[in-house]
Design an enzyme around this catalytic site. Structure first.
Site, PDB file in Angstrom:
ATOM      1  CG  ASP A 148     109.287 -20.239 -34.639  1.00  0.00           C
ATOM      2  OD1 ASP A 148     109.269 -18.344 -34.726  1.00  0.00           O
ATOM      3  OD2 ASP A 148     109.052 -20.518 -35.622  1.00  0.00           O
ATOM      4  N   GLY A 192     104.782 -20.638 -36.947  1.00  0.00           N
ATOM      5  CA  GLY A 192     105.705 -21.565 -35.775  1.00  0.00           C
ATOM      6  C   GLY A 192     104.899 -23.076 -35.306  1.00  0.00           C
ATOM      7  CB  SER A 247     107.902 -26.706 -36.905  1.00  0.00           C
ATOM      8  OG  SER A 247     108.196 -25.309 -36.372  1.00  0.00           O
ATOM      9  N   PRO A 271      97.503 -24.137 -38.681  1.00  0.00           N
ATOM     10  CG  PRO A 271      96.435 -22.582 -40.605  1.00  0.00           C
ATOM     11  CD  PRO A 271      96.810 -22.558 -38.329  1.00  0.00           C
TER      12      PRO A 271
END
Ligand code: PMV
Length: 303
Positions: A135, A90, A92, A84
């Site tokens: 991330d 994370g 992106s 999602p």
């Protein structure tokens, strides 16, 4: 024309978000949910997806990665998979890593993980300004990592003695990570001494958690998560929805619960005693209208 695919996993931050931006250590774990991108040559860069995205940002990230990788062609990028995009997981960074992998296949390049990570960071900067990098490290390396911003960012690949179960709950509100990071920066500037004290406590919690995870004393992790959440409340990133979801998680038997990632909405995580306890937490969250899923740490997702 055949589309080219790239994949990368999402993550949860177990300990240390926000403080990690200023050099504190943090622990994060990959989750099973993945971003899958498919690329196809086109006249202009474009993003095509059912997920909630800000197209201008996604296109900015595509262009930044193309530039970094020396790609002159333009692409339609199809964003798929089951990670999602609502913040805290994370997505992106996973998008950027997946895209770098697809471009590498397109150019017939054999990239090592460091190169993948470095190219992806160029895209991640479009989404988050000056992200700590945690991330994109997670999306590149997977597993469970001890991370610290700077030269030697990947401090340790953590061996988890006894795997544990986490429930991830979504507040229903997208996490504005960049805005939350900016608010914390303001708080730090307004009261550096107080921030330093919280920073030191966060650092201490991370190292205690590391020992607990490595020794397999999972039941002690819950208490450390609660202590970490207290610090996140102190720096103002836990909003009403975060507080509500965390209260529900604890009332449903979670051993500990906290925000994961940027906060201000986004996602929270709960440590469950076992799979059955996780089902009870899920049931409670769903009954109260919150979307959620269960993941194990470490999971067996391959990157
Ligand atoms: O909200 P997410 O999943 O993008 O996580 C952000 C983590 C922060 O520590 C809040 C920011 C950063 O750059 O590390």
């Amino acid at each position: 024309m055949k589309k080219i695919e790239g994949k990368a996993t999402g993550k949860i931050i177990l300990f240390g978000e926000h403080f990690v931006v200023y050099g504190a250590p943090a622990i994060a774990a990959a989750i099973d949910n993945k971003v899958i991108v498919e690329i196809e040559e086109a006249e202009e860069n474009d993003i095509i997806t059912d997920q909630a995205v800000i197209p201008e940002m996604s296109k900015g990230a595509i262009a930044a990665i193309e530039k970094a990788m020396g790609i002159e062609k333009k692409f339609k990028v199809y964003l798929k998979g089951n990670l999602p995009t609502y913040g805290g997981l994370g997505s992106s960074a996973a998008f950027c890593v997946a895209l770098v992998k697809a471009f590498a296949t397109f150019k017939n390049l054999q990239l090592n993980k460091k190169q993948i990570n470095d190219f992806a960071y160029e895209g991640e900067k479009v989404f988050h300004g000056s992200p700590s990098g945690i991330d994109n490290y997670m999306a590149t390396y997977g597993g469970v990592l001890l991370f610290k911003r700077g030269e030697n960012a990947l401090q340790k690949q953590i061996e988890v003695k006894n795997p544990f179960t986490m429930v991830v709950g979504f507040t229903g509100k997208l996490s504005p990570t960049a805005k939350m990071v900016a608010e914390v920066r303001k708080l730090k500037e307004d009261d550096p001494e107080k921030f330093q004290q919280l920073f030191d406590e966060a650092t201490d919690i991370v190292y205690r958690a590391l020992t607990v995870i490595e020794k397999g004393k999972v039941e002690e992790l819950g208490e450390l998560m609660n202590q970490n959440q207290y610090l996140l409340r102190e720096i103002g990133v836990s909003d009403e929805k975060n507080n509500e979801i965390i209260r529900l998680m604890l009332a449903a038997g979670a051993l500990g619960a906290k925000i994961t990632g940027g906060g201000g909405g986004g996602c929270c995580i709960a440590l469950a005693r076992d799979k059955i306890a996780a089902m009870e937490i899920e049931r409670t969250l769903k009954k109260n209208g919150f979307d959620c899923f269960t993941t194990s740490v470490p999971n067996r997702a391959s990157n």
